[in-house]
Motif scaffolding. Structure first.
Motif: not given
Length: 236
Positions: A173, A202-203, A214-215, A218-219, A222
């Motif tokens: 994460r 994405k989910d 995490t998902t 989100d990654e 980043r």
């Protein structure tokens, strides 16, 4: 859907390149009331097997060949069975064969009984993982994705039925996966992460080898910012 995921977090010390790190590891037990696959056992086989209970271990799947996994993998595969023919198969990517042979070769050199030493030297995983390979457990499928970088044979495992990606130490994460913040081949690892995340929903939940879940979304958001880590490593 009968298949479910259970998590056991264990901790211990791991030595890499003569440096010792304190590490927490997430082990995932995937299956139903009768059968399970164990993903990434480490440090404490007893705690993992307590969670498995009376269920049959159908396979032990390693997302990499680092020592903290190898030191308990035989005990988890045995799951209390004395007859080796009844042990669960151990699965590892061939890219980490050197890590496997180094570890069990070292144990063989420390073994006083020559027959036991010979057995350790000849020991190999039962299954060599390949990109696209599939395991089935209960009513779920686990597909293997080769994601080299953290180690040459690092893999991730996706289950569409369970809606999860088991990312091992390829991806944690908020950062690329690592032991103690050390990256062996970060550029290759970032390429693997990018190729892994881009096509996925994405989910989709991401369950890493260390830390909190995490998902994909989100990654993926980043991922581009981690290029600075690679540049800093090159500068060093």
């Amino acid at each position: 859907m009968d298949a479910r995921i259970e998590q056991v977090t264990t901790s211990g010390k791991l030595t890499l390149d003569d440096t010792e790190y304190d590490v927490e590891n997430n082990t995932y037990i995937v299956g139903d009331d009768d059968e399970v696959i164990v993903i990434d056992p480490a440090f404490d086989a007893d705690a993992i097997l307590k969670e498995v209970g009376e269920r049959e271990v159908m396979a032990v799947l390693l997302t990499d060949g680092n020592e903290h996994r190898l030191e308990v993998v035989l005990e988890v595969a045995a799951a209390g069975e004395e007859d080796e023919e009844n042990w669960a198969p151990i699965a590892l990517h061939r890219g980490d064969r050197v890590l496997w042979r180094d570890y069990f070769g070292r144990l063989a050199r420390e073994e006083k009984d020559e027959d036991d030493a010979k057995a350790l030297r000849s020991l190999e995983p039962d299954i060599w993982l390949e990109d696209g390979g599939v395991f089935e457990i209960a009513d779920a499928q686990l597909e293997v994705l080769h994601t080299p970088g953290h180690t040459p044979g690092s893999v991730s495992v996706i289950s569409e039925q369970l809606g999860v990606l088991f990312s091992g130490d390829t991806l944690h994460r908020g950062r690329p996966g690592s032991i103690g913040g050390v990256y062996d081949e970060l550029g290759k690892q970032l390429n693997s992460i990018g190729a892994l995340l881009t096509p996925l929903p994405k989910d989709l939940r991401v369950l890493p080898g260390q830390g909190e879940e995490t998902t994909v979304g989100d990654e993926d958001a980043r991922w581009e910012t981690w290029g600075s880590l690679a540049r800093e490593q090159d500068d060093d």
